[in-house]
Design an enzyme around this catalytic site. Structure first.
Site, PDB file in Angstrom:
ATOM      1  N   ASP A 168       0.883  -1.179  -0.090  1.00 24.89           N
ATOM      2  CA  ASP A 168      -0.148   0.102  -0.010  1.00 24.89           C
ATOM      3  C   ASP A 168       0.883   1.169  -0.039  1.00 24.89           C
ATOM      4  O   ASP A 168       1.944   1.215  -0.494  1.00 24.89           O
ATOM      5  CB  ASP A 168      -1.061  -0.246   1.274  1.00 24.89           C
ATOM      6  CG  ASP A 168      -2.177   0.640   0.961  1.00 24.89           C
ATOM      7  OD1 ASP A 168      -2.174   1.756   0.821  1.00 24.89           O
ATOM      8  OD2 ASP A 168      -3.227  -0.153   1.017  1.00 24.89           O
ATOM      9  N   HIS A 206      -3.516   5.979   3.685  1.00 30.31           N
ATOM     10  CA  HIS A 206      -4.506   4.663   3.241  1.00 30.31           C
ATOM     11  C   HIS A 206      -3.894   3.367   3.902  1.00 30.31           C
ATOM     12  O   HIS A 206      -4.417   2.665   4.340  1.00 30.31           O
ATOM     13  CB  HIS A 206      -4.472   4.825   1.801  1.00 30.31           C
ATOM     14  CG  HIS A 206      -5.589   3.677   1.330  1.00 30.31           C
ATOM     15  ND1 HIS A 206      -4.972   2.407   0.997  1.00 30.31           N
ATOM     16  CD2 HIS A 206      -6.633   3.724   0.857  1.00 30.31           C
ATOM     17  CE1 HIS A 206      -5.887   1.861   0.488  1.00 30.31           C
ATOM     18  NE2 HIS A 206      -7.257   2.398   0.377  1.00 30.31           N
ATOM     19  N   ASN A 311     -14.010   0.317  -6.338  1.00 29.88           N
ATOM     20  CA  ASN A 311     -15.243   1.257  -6.030  1.00 29.88           C
ATOM     21  C   ASN A 311     -15.811   1.829  -7.231  1.00 29.88           C
ATOM     22  O   ASN A 311     -16.008   3.163  -7.173  1.00 29.88           O
ATOM     23  CB  ASN A 311     -14.386   2.318  -5.102  1.00 29.88           C
ATOM     24  CG  ASN A 311     -14.067   1.803  -3.815  1.00 29.88           C
ATOM     25  OD1 ASN A 311     -14.313   0.527  -3.346  1.00 29.88           O
ATOM     26  ND2 ASN A 311     -13.282   2.632  -3.289  1.00 29.88           N
ATOM     27  N   SER A 390     -11.732  -1.070   0.209  1.00 28.17           N
ATOM     28  CA  SER A 390     -10.329  -1.113   0.793  1.00 28.17           C
ATOM     29  C   SER A 390     -10.508  -1.810   2.420  1.00 28.17           C
ATOM     30  O   SER A 390      -9.745  -2.370   2.690  1.00 28.17           O
ATOM     31  CB  SER A 390      -9.418   0.114   0.903  1.00 28.17           C
ATOM     32  OG  SER A 390      -8.841   0.374  -0.412  1.00 28.17           O
TER      33      SER A 390
END
Length: 432
Positions: A168, A206, A311, A390
């Site tokens: 990430d 994130h 998404n 996520s």
């Protein structure tokens, strides 16, 4: 007669080669918008006989290309990631690139941009001094997100010898609820973002958010102020930074991160991927039979790869936003798990419109988990609430760690509109 036979054989080879060329070009990534390609950056896949960093580096140098060890991948698939000019590309291809029989290069592909799975909702930072009873989407008694409570967490893992590789934007190891869980030093944590070499820094938040949902552990057992317990409190978290502080990177850096995690992983480890984009061409490319060695490597290692479904639901409503076109969530294989999102609110649980789903296509969605209004850790030692797949993927990663195996499920949720697929709801334990 022999001359005629040789000529016919030669023409057959030529015909086969032309067909191969046309077929290869037809499968190229020409349909990816130019703005989604990284200028002059390529991923070069070489044949299996070049199966070590030493051999790959020597081969690249023979073509006038200098690559460091950190630019080379050697687990399941072999090759390197580099900026290349036209002369270097021609040197790699040689005269018979399309025939493939006379070159050590299997494929040369331009790198396309990958990003963290963009949150559909993101709150302002929530400081540690926030009164717990004033915080929405939060369970005061267990100091965690309501989404974690829904799946049966927090659940103390019986075995802390395994690791979760969080690929990430990095993990902020200074966060008090993560500091003891983040694996520091050694050969595990690594950054593949050249301009941001520290994997323990997360300028985006994130990766830290995902890590908190997986394995954060509250440092304050009182319930006066907000803290965070993940699904599997105390889980060992390894930061593999492949996205920059803007939450952006390329498939090349993601592949390098995956290779690094696989090489250093142990049976029972989990690789958590909460990133991706709408790249059906890449889905087709990496699900081809020739890439099976990569999938076999994951299986043989005994590692599970958990991926967010994407998404794009509200941007591309209906079957067009099928999870089968969201990369890398579309990757198929026995040990690859794609996760979609649901909203949980009392007894009214449902899929959410922003999530990608299968729409009766191949079973690309393996589980659904809470993904709307999820509380977790973030950068700068604070907390926030986000919505997106996520969060769902991170929750499932935590479930697998806590259970030491695949999630439990005793209920399904039906898709939206024309999607009549019933999706298993992931749980770490079932309600008695």
């Amino acid at each position: 007669m022999k001359k005629v036979s040789y000529l016919l054989g030669f023409l057959t080879i030529i015909t086969f080669s032309v067909d191969f060329i046309i077929g290869d070009r037809a499968q190229s990534w020409n349909t990816i918008p130019k703005e989604n390609l990284v200028d002059e950056s390529y991923t070069v896949f070489v044949k299996d006989k070049l199966s070590s960093r030493l051999l790959i580096r020597a081969y690249a140098r023979s073509k006038g290309i200098d690559v460091s060890e950190s630019q080379i991948f050697v687990e399941g698939a072999y090759g390197f990631v580099a900026d290349l000019n036209e002369q270097q590309i021609d040197a790699l291809k040689g005269w018979f690139y399309w025939l493939r029989a006379f070159t050590d290069v299997r494929q040369i592909r331009p790198n396309f941009r990958i990003q963290s799975t963009r949150a559909r909702m993101q709150s302002d930072p929530i400081p540690q001094s926030t009164r717990a009873r004033m915080q929405s989407d939060y369970d005061v008694s267990y100091q965690t997100s309501n989404g974690v409570i829904f799946v049966g967490g927090p659940e103390i893992p019986p075995n802390l010898n395994r690791k979760v590789w969080v690929i990430d934007t990095g993990i902020d190891s200074s966060h008090p609820d993560l500091a003891a869980q983040v694996v520091l030093g050694g050969q595990f944590a690594k950054s593949f973002v050249q301009s941001e070499p520290n994997p323990y820094e997360d300028g985006n938040g994130h990766g830290t958010f995902s890590a908190g949902l997986i394995g954060a552990k509250s440092t304050d057992p009182t319930d006066e102020f907000v803290r965070m317990n993940g699904v599997a409190p105390g889980a060992k978290l390894v930061s593999v930074k492949v996205l920059n502080n803007e939450g952006e990177g390329s498939w090349g850096t993601v592949l390098l991160g995956l290779s690094h995690a696989l090489i250093n992983s142990s049976p029972g480890d989990i690789i958590s991927l909460s990133l991706g984009g709408d790249f059906p061409e890449a889905c087709d490319f990496f699900n081809r039979s020739w890439f099976k060695n990569f999938r076999l490597s994951v299986k043989n290692k005994g590692v599970l790869v958990v991926m967010s479904a994407g998404n794009l639901g509200e941007d591309m409503p209906g079957p067009g936003q099928s999870s089968t076109i969201n990369f890398p969530g579309c990757l198929t294989g026995e040990n690859f798990i794609a996760v979609g999102s649901i909203s949980v609110s009392g007894e009214l649980n449902s899929v959410v419109e922003f999530s990608n789903f299968s729409y009766m296509a191949m079973p690309a969605i393996d589980y659904v988990a809470p993904g709307k209004g999820i509380f977790s850790t973030t950068k700068d030692q604070v907390y926030e609430i986000r919505s997106g797949t996520s969060a769902s993927a991170a929750i499932v990663s935590g479930i697998i760690y806590a259970r030491g195996g695949l999630p439990l499920s005793n209920e399904t949720i039906r898709g939206i509109g024309t999607d009549e697929t019933d999706y298993p709801v992931a749980k770490v334990k079932l309600q008695e």
